[in-house]
Design a protein around this motif. Structure first.
Motif, PDB file in Angstrom:
ATOM      1  N   ALA A 245      56.400  26.531  36.017  1.00  0.00           N
ATOM      2  CA  ALA A 245      55.412  26.197  37.050  1.00  0.00           C
ATOM      3  C   ALA A 245      54.228  27.136  36.926  1.00  0.00           C
ATOM      4  O   ALA A 245      54.357  28.257  36.447  1.00  0.00           O
ATOM      5  CB  ALA A 245      56.025  26.320  38.441  1.00  0.00           C
ATOM      6  N   VAL A 246      53.075  26.652  37.355  1.00  0.00           N
ATOM      7  CA  VAL A 246      51.862  27.473  37.444  1.00  0.00           C
ATOM      8  C   VAL A 246      51.349  27.326  38.863  1.00  0.00           C
ATOM      9  O   VAL A 246      51.153  26.212  39.352  1.00  0.00           O
ATOM     10  CB  VAL A 246      50.784  27.035  36.435  1.00  0.00           C
ATOM     11  N   GLU A 247      51.160  28.459  39.506  1.00  0.00           N
ATOM     12  CA  GLU A 247      50.742  28.468  40.900  1.00  0.00           C
ATOM     13  C   GLU A 247      49.409  29.206  41.006  1.00  0.00           C
ATOM     14  O   GLU A 247      49.215  30.231  40.356  1.00  0.00           O
ATOM     15  CB  GLU A 247      51.823  29.198  41.700  1.00  0.00           C
ATOM     16  N   SER A 248      48.496  28.686  41.809  1.00  0.00           N
ATOM     17  CA  SER A 248      47.221  29.369  42.005  1.00  0.00           C
ATOM     18  C   SER A 248      46.927  29.462  43.491  1.00  0.00           C
ATOM     19  O   SER A 248      47.402  28.652  44.285  1.00  0.00           O
ATOM     20  CB  SER A 248      46.089  28.645  41.287  1.00  0.00           C
ATOM     21  N   GLY A 249      46.155  30.468  43.839  1.00  0.00           N
ATOM     22  CA  GLY A 249      45.798  30.644  45.242  1.00  0.00           C
ATOM     23  C   GLY A 249      44.570  31.516  45.368  1.00  0.00           C
ATOM     24  O   GLY A 249      44.212  32.257  44.454  1.00  0.00           O
ATOM     25  N   LYS A 250      43.936  31.417  46.513  1.00  0.00           N
ATOM     26  CA  LYS A 250      42.762  32.242  46.751  1.00  0.00           C
ATOM     27  C   LYS A 250      42.980  33.030  48.033  1.00  0.00           C
ATOM     28  O   LYS A 250      43.695  32.599  48.937  1.00  0.00           O
ATOM     29  CB  LYS A 250      41.504  31.401  46.826  1.00  0.00           C
TER      30      LYS A 250
ATOM     31  N   GLY B 177      38.569  37.182  50.995  1.00  0.00           N
ATOM     32  CA  GLY B 177      37.938  37.848  49.865  1.00  0.00           C
ATOM     33  C   GLY B 177      37.559  36.923  48.738  1.00  0.00           C
ATOM     34  O   GLY B 177      37.498  35.704  48.880  1.00  0.00           O
ATOM     35  N   LYS B 178      37.317  37.521  47.605  1.00  0.00           N
ATOM     36  CA  LYS B 178      36.921  36.791  46.406  1.00  0.00           C
ATOM     37  C   LYS B 178      38.012  36.885  45.350  1.00  0.00           C
ATOM     38  O   LYS B 178      37.734  36.863  44.175  1.00  0.00           O
ATOM     39  CB  LYS B 178      35.615  37.367  45.861  1.00  0.00           C
ATOM     40  N   ARG B 179      39.259  36.997  45.760  1.00  0.00           N
ATOM     41  CA  ARG B 179      40.372  37.155  44.818  1.00  0.00           C
ATOM     42  C   ARG B 179      41.014  35.804  44.516  1.00  0.00           C
ATOM     43  O   ARG B 179      41.320  35.039  45.416  1.00  0.00           O
ATOM     44  CB  ARG B 179      41.405  38.118  45.368  1.00  0.00           C
ATOM     45  N   PHE B 180      41.218  35.555  43.230  1.00  0.00           N
ATOM     46  CA  PHE B 180      41.859  34.327  42.754  1.00  0.00           C
ATOM     47  C   PHE B 180      43.129  34.740  42.015  1.00  0.00           C
ATOM     48  O   PHE B 180      43.069  35.539  41.080  1.00  0.00           O
ATOM     49  CB  PHE B 180      40.911  33.569  41.822  1.00  0.00           C
ATOM     50  N   THR B 181      44.267  34.240  42.463  1.00  0.00           N
ATOM     51  CA  THR B 181      45.549  34.626  41.881  1.00  0.00           C
ATOM     52  C   THR B 181      46.175  33.440  41.156  1.00  0.00           C
ATOM     53  O   THR B 181      46.236  32.341  41.705  1.00  0.00           O
ATOM     54  CB  THR B 181      46.520  35.115  42.974  1.00  0.00           C
ATOM     55  N   VAL B 182      46.627  33.672  39.933  1.00  0.00           N
ATOM     56  CA  VAL B 182      47.375  32.681  39.165  1.00  0.00           C
ATOM     57  C   VAL B 182      48.722  33.303  38.826  1.00  0.00           C
ATOM     58  O   VAL B 182      48.792  34.437  38.344  1.00  0.00           O
ATOM     59  CB  VAL B 182      46.634  32.275  37.875  1.00  0.00           C
TER      60      VAL B 182
ATOM     61  N   PRO C 213      52.244  37.241  37.828  1.00  0.00           N
ATOM     62  CA  PRO C 213      50.986  37.001  38.541  1.00  0.00           C
ATOM     63  C   PRO C 213      49.832  37.822  37.964  1.00  0.00           C
ATOM     64  O   PRO C 213      50.038  38.885  37.373  1.00  0.00           O
ATOM     65  CB  PRO C 213      51.310  37.478  39.958  1.00  0.00           C
ATOM     66  N   ILE C 214      48.624  37.312  38.128  1.00  0.00           N
ATOM     67  CA  ILE C 214      47.412  38.060  37.778  1.00  0.00           C
ATOM     68  C   ILE C 214      46.351  37.701  38.804  1.00  0.00           C
ATOM     69  O   ILE C 214      46.284  36.565  39.272  1.00  0.00           O
ATOM     70  CB  ILE C 214      46.940  37.759  36.340  1.00  0.00           C
ATOM     71  N   GLU C 215      45.569  38.692  39.170  1.00  0.00           N
ATOM     72  CA  GLU C 215      44.534  38.504  40.177  1.00  0.00           C
ATOM     73  C   GLU C 215      43.171  38.796  39.558  1.00  0.00           C
ATOM     74  O   GLU C 215      42.972  39.837  38.944  1.00  0.00           O
ATOM     75  CB  GLU C 215      44.800  39.450  41.340  1.00  0.00           C
ATOM     76  N   ILE C 216      42.253  37.862  39.729  1.00  0.00           N
ATOM     77  CA  ILE C 216      40.896  37.989  39.209  1.00  0.00           C
ATOM     78  C   ILE C 216      39.937  38.028  40.393  1.00  0.00           C
ATOM     79  O   ILE C 216      40.064  37.234  41.328  1.00  0.00           O
ATOM     80  CB  ILE C 216      40.543  36.792  38.293  1.00  0.00           C
ATOM     81  N   ILE C 217      38.971  38.914  40.335  1.00  0.00           N
ATOM     82  CA  ILE C 217      37.967  39.006  41.390  1.00  0.00           C
ATOM     83  C   ILE C 217      36.748  38.190  40.952  1.00  0.00           C
ATOM     84  O   ILE C 217      36.146  38.451  39.913  1.00  0.00           O
ATOM     85  CB  ILE C 217      37.577  40.456  41.668  1.00  0.00           C
ATOM     86  N   ALA C 218      36.402  37.199  41.764  1.00  0.00           N
ATOM     87  CA  ALA C 218      35.289  36.300  41.452  1.00  0.00           C
ATOM     88  C   ALA C 218      33.959  36.944  41.831  1.00  0.00           C
ATOM     89  O   ALA C 218      33.899  37.757  42.752  1.00  0.00           O
ATOM     90  CB  ALA C 218      35.462  34.986  42.208  1.00  0.00           C
ATOM     91  N   PRO C 219      32.884  36.576  41.127  1.00  0.00           N
ATOM     92  CA  PRO C 219      31.562  37.081  41.502  1.00  0.00           C
ATOM     93  C   PRO C 219      31.166  36.653  42.918  1.00  0.00           C
ATOM     94  O   PRO C 219      30.515  37.389  43.637  1.00  0.00           O
ATOM     95  CB  PRO C 219      30.619  36.470  40.474  1.00  0.00           C
ATOM     96  N   ASP C 220      31.575  35.426  43.308  1.00  0.00           N
ATOM     97  CA  ASP C 220      31.351  34.953  44.674  1.00  0.00           C
ATOM     98  C   ASP C 220      32.418  33.912  44.996  1.00  0.00           C
ATOM     99  O   ASP C 220      33.148  33.452  44.120  1.00  0.00           O
ATOM    100  CB  ASP C 220      29.939  34.385  44.862  1.00  0.00           C
ATOM    101  N   ARG C 221      32.521  33.529  46.266  1.00  0.00           N
ATOM    102  CA  ARG C 221      33.586  32.606  46.684  1.00  0.00           C
ATOM    103  C   ARG C 221      33.441  31.218  46.072  1.00  0.00           C
ATOM    104  O   ARG C 221      34.407  30.498  45.899  1.00  0.00           O
ATOM    105  CB  ARG C 221      33.608  32.511  48.194  1.00  0.00           C
ATOM    106  N   GLY C 222      32.228  30.820  45.717  1.00  0.00           N
ATOM    107  CA  GLY C 222      32.004  29.509  45.113  1.00  0.00           C
ATOM    108  C   GLY C 222      32.672  29.368  43.756  1.00  0.00           C
ATOM    109  O   GLY C 222      33.085  28.276  43.370  1.00  0.00           O
TER     110      GLY C 222
ATOM    111  N   GLU D 186      38.941  23.542  37.584  1.00  0.00           N
ATOM    112  CA  GLU D 186      39.124  23.632  36.130  1.00  0.00           C
ATOM    113  C   GLU D 186      40.587  23.835  35.764  1.00  0.00           C
ATOM    114  O   GLU D 186      41.086  23.210  34.819  1.00  0.00           O
ATOM    115  CB  GLU D 186      38.295  24.788  35.567  1.00  0.00           C
ATOM    116  N   LEU D 187      41.283  24.708  36.506  1.00  0.00           N
ATOM    117  CA  LEU D 187      42.704  24.951  36.225  1.00  0.00           C
ATOM    118  C   LEU D 187      43.518  23.686  36.464  1.00  0.00           C
ATOM    119  O   LEU D 187      44.407  23.356  35.676  1.00  0.00           O
ATOM    120  CB  LEU D 187      43.228  26.114  37.070  1.00  0.00           C
ATOM    121  N   ASP D 188      43.234  22.947  37.530  1.00  0.00           N
ATOM    122  CA  ASP D 188      43.943  21.692  37.795  1.00  0.00           C
ATOM    123  C   ASP D 188      43.738  20.687  36.674  1.00  0.00           C
ATOM    124  O   ASP D 188      44.670  19.971  36.282  1.00  0.00           O
ATOM    125  CB  ASP D 188      43.491  21.088  39.126  1.00  0.00           C
TER     126      ASP D 188
END
Length: 172
Positions: free
Chosen positions: A117-122, A126-131, A142-151, A159-161
């Motif tokens: 399974a692959v799970e993603s969440g925001k 904040g601006k954190r995106f977790t996969v 898990p890995i957490e990426i900090i986005a430049p902005d919430r958009g 894109e991941l979907d």
């Protein structure tokens, strides 16, 4: 009316921490018939032969180049959707080959047949995106990426979907 004090049932601790533990939530992965076993391992003519330490250094350099973004995505990935998200420390790449996670000097690669399974969440504020990548042996990465902005997070989820819809087969 009396209540019977039957046996106390313990809650499912594993299901609360690992979605891959819940039966039916993820597909069952059958072992590959043509997967090499220990008897298929290559053997050297000289059992006392020592590997060249420079060969490991070359492989590490190739991994570092790929993590730093110097290497272009594989030509195979250009045929279908590709997802890539990165910040100053971490990077997620999902394409036709599988999912690659890297954080600082650590990296791990998962082929699609190794993923349950692959799970993603925001993050809510904040601006954190977790996969999180779940494997059939009930481990998760898990890995957490900090986005430049919430958009960016909304675009990353889309894109991941698209990549998961194209390459991940839940029935495998």
């Amino acid at each position: 009316m009396e209540q019977s004090n039957g046996p106390i049932q313990q809650p499912l601790h594993a299901a609360s921490a690992d979605p891959a533990f819940v039966p039916g939530l993820t597909g069952v992965v059958a072992p590959l018939a043509d997967a090499p076993g220990p008897e298929d391992a290559p053997r050297t003519a000289d059992p006392d032969a020592v590997e060249d330490p420079d060969a490991d250094a070359v492989e590490e350099d190739a991994v570092e180049d790929a993590v730093e973004g110097d290497a272009a995505p594989a030509a195979v990935a250009a045929d279908g959707p590709v997802f890539e998200a990165a910040d100053r420390r971490g990077r997620i790449v999902a394409d036709a080959e599988g999912v690659r996670l890297s954080y600082d000097e650590e990296a791990c690669d998962f082929r699609w047949d190794e993923i349950a399974a692959v799970e993603s969440g925001k993050g809510r504020f904040g601006k954190r995106f977790t996969v999180t990548v779940h494997t059939p042996d009930r481990r998760w990465y898990p890995i957490e990426i900090i986005a430049p902005d919430r958009g960016h997070i909304t675009g990353w989820e889309t894109e991941l979907d698209a990549v998961l819809d194209a390459y991940f087969d839940e029935a495998s």
